[in-house]
Design an enzyme around this catalytic site. Sequence first.
Site, PDB file in Angstrom:
ATOM      1  N   GLY A 120       0.260  -0.196  -4.747  1.00  0.00           N
ATOM      2  CA  GLY A 120      -0.733  -0.805  -4.843  1.00  0.00           C
ATOM      3  C   GLY A 120      -2.043  -0.764  -6.005  1.00  0.00           C
ATOM      4  N   CYS A 163      12.727 -11.430   7.054  1.00  0.00           N
ATOM      5  CA  CYS A 163      11.581 -12.243   5.965  1.00  0.00           C
ATOM      6  C   CYS A 163      13.109 -13.404   5.507  1.00  0.00           C
ATOM      7  CB  CYS A 163      11.312 -11.841   5.205  1.00  0.00           C
ATOM      8  SG  CYS A 163      12.330 -10.535   4.447  1.00  0.00           S
ATOM      9  N   CYS A 165       0.527  -1.162   0.144  1.00  0.00           N
ATOM     10  CA  CYS A 165      -0.024   0.150  -0.223  1.00  0.00           C
ATOM     11  C   CYS A 165       0.881   1.617  -0.112  1.00  0.00           C
ATOM     12  CB  CYS A 165      -0.864   0.254   1.181  1.00  0.00           C
ATOM     13  SG  CYS A 165      -1.723  -1.108   1.222  1.00  0.00           S
ATOM     14  N   TYR A 181      12.672  -4.733  -3.632  1.00  0.00           N
ATOM     15  CA  TYR A 181      12.150  -4.209  -4.839  1.00  0.00           C
ATOM     16  C   TYR A 181      10.399  -3.291  -4.656  1.00  0.00           C
ATOM     17  CZ  TYR A 181       7.760  -6.501  -6.205  1.00  0.00           C
ATOM     18  OH  TYR A 181       6.361  -7.225  -7.611  1.00  0.00           O
ATOM     19  N   ASN A 205      -0.610   2.538   5.781  1.00  0.00           N
ATOM     20  CA  ASN A 205       0.276   1.263   5.300  1.00  0.00           C
ATOM     21  C   ASN A 205       1.191   0.629   6.207  1.00  0.00           C
ATOM     22  OD1 ASN A 205       3.451   0.866   3.534  1.00  0.00           O
ATOM     23  ND2 ASN A 205       2.131  -0.674   3.049  1.00  0.00           N
ATOM     24  N   GLY A 206       0.737  -0.935   6.303  1.00  0.00           N
ATOM     25  CA  GLY A 206       0.970  -1.802   7.106  1.00  0.00           C
ATOM     26  C   GLY A 206       0.375  -2.456   7.614  1.00  0.00           C
ATOM     27  N   SER A 235      12.837  -4.349 -11.368  1.00  0.00           N
ATOM     28  CA  SER A 235      12.650  -4.277 -10.368  1.00  0.00           C
ATOM     29  C   SER A 235      14.635  -4.324  -9.850  1.00  0.00           C
ATOM     30  CB  SER A 235      12.147  -4.417  -9.330  1.00  0.00           C
ATOM     31  OG  SER A 235      11.842  -6.002  -9.236  1.00  0.00           O
ATOM     32  N   CYS A 270      12.090  -1.466   6.215  1.00  0.00           N
ATOM     33  CA  CYS A 270      12.000  -2.440   5.776  1.00  0.00           C
ATOM     34  C   CYS A 270      12.833  -2.692   4.238  1.00  0.00           C
ATOM     35  CB  CYS A 270      10.290  -2.783   4.808  1.00  0.00           C
ATOM     36  SG  CYS A 270      10.032  -3.887   3.679  1.00  0.00           S
TER      37      CYS A 270
HETATM   38  P1  AMP Z   1       8.211 -15.436  -7.722  1.00  0.00           P
HETATM   39  O1  AMP Z   1       7.994 -16.343  -8.426  1.00  0.00           O
HETATM   40  O2  AMP Z   1       7.313 -16.049  -6.607  1.00  0.00           O
HETATM   41  O3  AMP Z   1       9.220 -16.193  -6.639  1.00  0.00           O
HETATM   42  O4  AMP Z   1       8.240 -14.155  -6.925  1.00  0.00           O
HETATM   43  C1  AMP Z   1       9.354 -13.484  -7.366  1.00  0.00           C
HETATM   44  C2  AMP Z   1       9.339 -11.754  -7.821  1.00  0.00           C
HETATM   45  O5  AMP Z   1       8.344 -11.199  -7.334  1.00  0.00           O
HETATM   46  C3  AMP Z   1      10.762 -11.425  -7.262  1.00  0.00           C
HETATM   47  O6  AMP Z   1      11.359 -11.768  -8.620  1.00  0.00           O
HETATM   48  C4  AMP Z   1       9.929  -9.930  -6.970  1.00  0.00           C
HETATM   49  O7  AMP Z   1      10.210  -9.363  -8.429  1.00  0.00           O
HETATM   50  C5  AMP Z   1       8.534  -9.798  -6.904  1.00  0.00           C
HETATM   51  N1  AMP Z   1       8.391  -9.704  -5.157  1.00  0.00           N
HETATM   52  C6  AMP Z   1       8.963 -10.210  -4.210  1.00  0.00           C
HETATM   53  N2  AMP Z   1       8.259  -9.934  -2.895  1.00  0.00           N
HETATM   54  C7  AMP Z   1       6.899  -9.874  -4.065  1.00  0.00           C
HETATM   55  C8  AMP Z   1       5.824  -9.683  -2.993  1.00  0.00           C
HETATM   56  N3  AMP Z   1       6.029  -9.826  -1.159  1.00  0.00           N
HETATM   57  N4  AMP Z   1       4.482  -8.883  -3.764  1.00  0.00           N
HETATM   58  C9  AMP Z   1       4.945  -9.543  -4.913  1.00  0.00           C
HETATM   59  N5  AMP Z   1       5.856  -9.244  -5.676  1.00  0.00           N
HETATM   60  C10 AMP Z   1       7.119  -9.946  -5.246  1.00  0.00           C
HETATM   61 FE1  SF4 Z   2      10.384  -6.037   4.625  1.00  0.00          FE
HETATM   62 FE2  SF4 Z   2      10.532  -8.525   5.657  1.00  0.00          FE
HETATM   63 FE3  SF4 Z   2      10.649  -6.823   6.865  1.00  0.00          FE
HETATM   64 FE4  SF4 Z   2       8.958  -7.609   6.230  1.00  0.00          FE
HETATM   65  S1  SF4 Z   2      10.516  -9.156   7.595  1.00  0.00           S
HETATM   66  S2  SF4 Z   2       9.099  -5.647   6.764  1.00  0.00           S
HETATM   67  S3  SF4 Z   2       9.165  -7.861   4.171  1.00  0.00           S
HETATM   68  S4  SF4 Z   2      11.961  -7.283   5.381  1.00  0.00           S
END
Ligand code: AMP
Ligand code: SF4
Length: 469
Positions: free
Chosen positions: A38, A449, A12, A252, A112-113, A293, A246
């Site tokens: 978003g 994460c 968001c 990203y 946002n959060g 990205s 974050c």
């Molecule tokens: P995946 O196909 O699930 O491995 O998605 C990874 C890709 O989605 C990465 O290359 C990022 O560009 C993007 N991405 C990473 N984290 C997120 C997220 N939390 N929400 C949406 N897109 C993400």
């Molecule tokens: Fe960002 Fe990962 Fe921390 Fe969530 S856990 S706030 S995605 S760094």
Amino acid sequence: MLAEIRGLNEECGVFGIWGHEKAAEITYYGLHALQHRGQEGAGVVTTDGNTLKLHKKQGLVNDVFKNVDFSTLRGHAAIGHVRYATQGERSIDNVQPLLFRSQKGSMALAHNGNIMNAYSLRGELESAGSILQTSSDTEVLAHLIKRSEKNNIEVALKDALKRLVGAYAFILLDEHKMYVALDPRGLRPLSIGRLGSAYVVASETCAFDIIGATYEREVYPGELITISEQGMDTTRFAELEQRNLCAMEYVYFSRPDSDLNHVNVHASRKKMGIELAKEAPVNADIVTGVPDSSISAAIGYAEQSGIPYEIGLIKNRYTGRTFIQPSQELREQGVKMKLSPVRGIVEGKRVIMIDDSIVRGTTSRRIVRMLKDAGAKEVHVRIASPAIQNPCFYGIDMSTKQELIAANHSIDEICALVGADSVAYLSASGLEHAIVKEESMNQGVCMACMTGKYPVTEKDQTEIAYTRC
Ligand code: AMP
Ligand code: SF4
């Protein structure tokens, strides 16, 4: 416990302006710049000193505001929001700003959060007679304020904020004032700028650039800012702690032209690529990045390794982000629609493919196959962030632990699953080094994460339930 928690939530974007006769129009432009945060819905609430006026709708900012007569939204102040939603949560009720009208006065909120203890707070509020209208955790704050015995809204707001656990960047608007608050660890980004004599607030500084505003400063963790005809006033509702912005915002989410906590996003991504090239070199003919990205990190990797950067993948500009697709099947289809290989560039080549992160592994698998189908001799996947092995509780849609490929597989297994010739991730120290310029500027980052070290305690994690922006 962690494995049971459902894929929580959403990034968001929030925007606010105080002291401008075209507040609603400027909010529209600000939200435009924040659209990448978003795409599910957007809205604005304005005040003219007497009444709050709301316009919100599901869809992209352009569609939401397409037929709006801005004269019906006249006012000197406005707040706005763009919403990202995960599956099953698509309802106009949850599109923000949320507007609450009562005899005491009205109030609008943009958030946002993720408020981690929303579930227990909702239970408490419902037992005390509150009727909550949405499934949004944002609403909890409004009810806590409204139920306060205190007549002074700032005092009531401070008391309410003290009760929240989690990550939040809030902008609130009533008829007479705007309030801005950031959680005590500063997990989410939030900056203040000036547009002439007007004050502006936004999740990312790219929203200032689009409207010609100048950046003033960050909102500090645990700070409550009040903006009114008297100007800007600041107080604290929590002690100043180490900031934990974050890291995924840099990796990203945020736009490369934004500066978050004094660090430019493109510059930090480029450094991630440089660090990655130092940590995980490989013999190859070209370096390519997954648009958009990962381009900055790919440029950094190429610069450091001396291997030429090439455009090996092209993005179709007219499809949404992959994660917007609700099912795995549709998500996979989305990746195909989104990217195409540049056959003339990758054919017969050993390709280093830089991506910013791997979540489920869908994207990497598809792209590796795409590059190989286009004739690439080898594909070496290099990821410009550490492996994501833990869910996020702070407002980012990071899926369940079961869905996180790195939570369940070794690097060798991931390499086999995505069909690459090799896979390597950036280390946590490499990522931190790419983001943090000066410890003295309170530039600490959250990487929970990736590392499992959550800046909000384990006890709090068990509180998670309702999760919206
Ligand atoms: P995946 O196909 O699930 O491995 O998605 C990874 C890709 O989605 C990465 O290359 C990022 O560009 C993007 N991405 C990473 N984290 C997120 C997220 N939390 N929400 C949406 N897109 C993400
Ligand atoms: Fe960002 Fe990962 Fe921390 Fe969530 S856990 S706030 S995605 S760094």
